[in-house]
Design an enzyme around this catalytic site. Structure first.
Site, short mmCIF file in Angstrom:
data_model
loop_
_atom_site.label_atom_id
_atom_site.label_comp_id
_atom_site.label_asym_id
_atom_site.label_seq_id
_atom_site.Cartn_x
_atom_site.Cartn_y
_atom_site.Cartn_z
N ASN A 132 1.72 -25.10 -43.21
CA ASN A 132 1.81 -25.42 -42.17
C ASN A 132 0.39 -25.25 -41.13
O ASN A 132 0.23 -23.81 -41.26
CB ASN A 132 3.15 -25.44 -41.41
CG ASN A 132 3.05 -26.34 -39.84
OD1 ASN A 132 2.94 -27.47 -39.19
ND2 ASN A 132 2.45 -25.54 -38.34
N GLU A 195 -1.35 -31.10 -42.60
CA GLU A 195 -2.88 -30.51 -41.85
C GLU A 195 -3.76 -30.57 -42.74
O GLU A 195 -4.52 -31.17 -42.24
CB GLU A 195 -2.54 -29.19 -41.01
CG GLU A 195 -1.59 -29.65 -39.99
CD GLU A 195 0.15 -29.71 -40.29
OE1 GLU A 195 0.86 -29.62 -39.07
OE2 GLU A 195 -0.15 -29.63 -41.11
N ASP A 239 -0.88 -23.09 -18.24
CA ASP A 239 -1.76 -23.95 -19.35
C ASP A 239 -1.98 -25.31 -18.94
O ASP A 239 -2.84 -25.51 -17.82
CB ASP A 239 0.38 -24.35 -19.79
CG ASP A 239 0.01 -24.56 -21.08
OD1 ASP A 239 -0.86 -25.97 -21.58
OD2 ASP A 239 0.69 -23.78 -21.64
#
Length: 411
Positions: A132, A195, A239
Site C-alpha cells: 500500500n 497503487e 490541515d
C-alpha cells in the site's frame, strides 16, 4: 524522481538561502502559490508546487481538464517493471540533515508533508500487489524518529494494527521526491495493493526498485523504518481548511536506514495550499462519478476550490427523468464520507465557473422542493464546524423536464 520533471515544467529557481521556518512567508511574499519552484532552504534544494493545479495535472496526463474525470474513471491498471539495481546511496541516519519545514508558528514541529509511506502486510511476500502506498504527514521528533498521523480505518492504519496484533512493528519505506503522478496515485483511494499499478497507468509505465523487502519508485530520498506500538502527541498542524487540526496520540516511526540521491531535491507540500487541495480533492472526483453513474447519466464532477476541494462537489448530469438530480445528490454523498454538500446541474452549465453554477441555482432551484438535508451523518474530522456528526446537503439545480422551454438560455 522529481528532478525528471523539472525540464517538463517552467520551474523558478531561487538561490537566496532561507530558514526552514521562513518558507511559507517567502512563497506568499513572492506570490509563488501556483508556481513550481525550487528553493534554497538552509543550503538544501526544496521543490514545491509541481502538481499545484488541475491544469498542471492534466498536462502531465495529456488530457483536457473537461475530460479529466472520465479519463481517470476509464483508466486501466498497468503492470510494473522491477529492478534490483537500487540507485540511491546509503548514508548515516540523521533526519535533522533534511530540510524538513516548520510551516506555521503554532505547528507542533517540523513536518514531512510529501512523504509516501509504502507498507505491506507483515506476512506478505514481496510482490507489487502486497504493498500500500499513501501520503501521511509526519512530525520530526529527532535524528531517527517521526510521529505519523494515521487515519482510521485506512489501509496503513489497518496494516499497523494487524502487525501490532501479531506482536510486530510495521516495516515501512518512506519515499520523498517521487514523480508527481506517483504522488497523485498515492493520494487516490484504491483497492488494497493497486497503487503501483494505478501509478503505472498514469505514468504510462513504472519501474520499481527492490530494497530489502520493499519495492519503491524512483525518488530522491528513501527511509526504511518501522511504525512501532509507541505513541506520542502529534500536532497541532494546519490541515486542508487552513485551520489547526487537533493534537492526537499517534504512533512513532523509528528510522533504521536512510538513502539519498546525489545532490538530492527534497519535496514539500505546503499545508492548505493549492497543491494540497489537488491531491486531497481531485482523486475523489472519479469515485463520485462512478457512484452517480449508477443512478443517472453523469457527465462530469468537480470538487470546488472554495471548499478546499474537499467538502463540496458540483455534479453535472444529463437529466432524463425527474428525480435524477436528487438521486445524484444521494449517490455523491454516499461515495465520499467527507463530502458535505453537492450541487447538481444540467449539462449546459459550466461546472468550472461558479458564476454559471450560481446562475443554475438562481433560475432552476426552489428550496422547498429541491433542497435535501441529511442530519447526523458521518463527516470529516477536518471540518471545524462539525461535532461527532455533520449535516449534509444537496441542491438540485436542474431544469424541470415538463417546463424545458422556460429554461432555454438565449444568451
Amino acid at each position: 524522481m522529481i528532478r525528471e520533471v523539472i525540464k517538463f515544467l517552467k520551474v523558478k529557481f531561487f538561490d537566496e538561502e532561507i530558514r526552514h521556518y521562513e518558507v511559507v512567508d517567502f512563497i506568499r511574499r513572492n506570490k509563488l502559490e501556483k508556481t513550481p519552484i525550487v528553493l534554497n532552504v538552509e543550503g538544501k534544494r526544496v521543490a514545491k508546487n509541481f502538481i499545484c493545479s488541475r491544469d498542471l495535472l492534466c498536462r502531465y496526463l495529456g488530457v483536457e481538464k473537461e475530460d479529466l474525470c472520465r479519463y481517470l474513471v476509464n483508466l486501466n491498471y498497468r503492470g510494473v517493471e522491477i529492478s534490483e539495481d537500487f540507485p540511491l546511496k546509503e548514508v548515516e541516519v540523521d533526519l535533522e540533515e533534511l530540510p524538513i519545514i516548520k510551516y506555521y508558528p503554532e505547528d507542533g514541529g517540523r513536518y514531512i508533508t510529501a512523504g509516501i509511506i509504502i507498507a505491506k502486510d507483515v506476512d506478505s511476500e514481496v510482490k507489487p500487489s502486497s504493498f500500500n502506498a499513501s501520503i501521511h504527514r509526519m512530525m520530526l521528533l529527532g535524528r531517527n524518529k517521526l510521529v505519523a498521523r494515521l487515519v482510521e480505518p485506512r489501509h496503513t492504519y489497518l496494516l499497523w494494527k494487524n502487525a501490532l496484533e501479531k506482536g510486530k512493528d510495521l516495516p515501512v519505506a518512506i519515499v520523498i521526491g517521487a514523480h508527481p503522478l506517483f504522488l497523485f496515485a498515492s493520494a487516490t483511494r484504491l483497492p488494497f495493493g493497486k497503487e503501483f499499478e494505478f501509478a503505472s497507468a498514469l505514468m504510462k509505465g513504472l519501474k520499481l526498485y527492490r530494497i530489502e523487502d520493499f519495492l519503491v519508485p524512483s525518488s530522491e530520498i528513501v527511509l526504511l523504518g518501522r511504525i512501532t506500538d509507541k505513541l506520542t502527541k502529534e500536532g497541532p498542524f494546519v490541515d486542508i481548511t487552513g485551520t489547526y487540526d487537533k493534537v492526537r496520540e499517534q504512533p512513532i516511526i523509528e528510522i533504521d536506514r536512510m538513502f539519498l540521491a546525489e545532490n538530492f531535491i527534497y519535496y514539500s507540500i505546503t499545508p492548505a495550499s493549492y497543491e494540497h487541495m489537488v491531491l486531497m480533492g481531485i482523486p475523489y472526483e472519479p469515485i463520485i462519478f462512478k457512484a452517480v453513474s449508477n443512478v443517472c447519466k453523469v457527465k462530469n464532477v468537480v470538487m470546488t476550490i472554495g471548499s478546499r476541494c474537499y467538502f463540496h462537489a458540483i455534479v453535472q448530469i444529463e437529466k432524463i427523468t425527474e428525480g435524477d438530480g436528487k438521486n445524484a445528490i444521494i449517490a455523491a454523498l454516499s461515495a465520499n464520507p467527507s463530502l458535505k454538500g453537492v450541487i447538481v446541474v444540467d449539462d449546459d452549465i459550466d461546472i468550472y465557473s461558479y458564476e454559471d453554477v450560481e446562475y443554475a441555482i438562481a433560475t432552476r432551484f426552489q428550496a422547498d422542493r429541491d433542497f435535501i438535508l441529511i442530519e447526523g451523518a458521518r463527516g470529516s474530522s477536518l471540518d471545524p464546524s462539525a461535532d461527532e456528526t455533520t449535516a449534509k446537503w444537496g441542491i438540485d439545480a436542474t431544469k424541470y423536464l415538463d417546463r424545458k422551454r422556460d429554461f432555454e438560455r438565449v444568451i
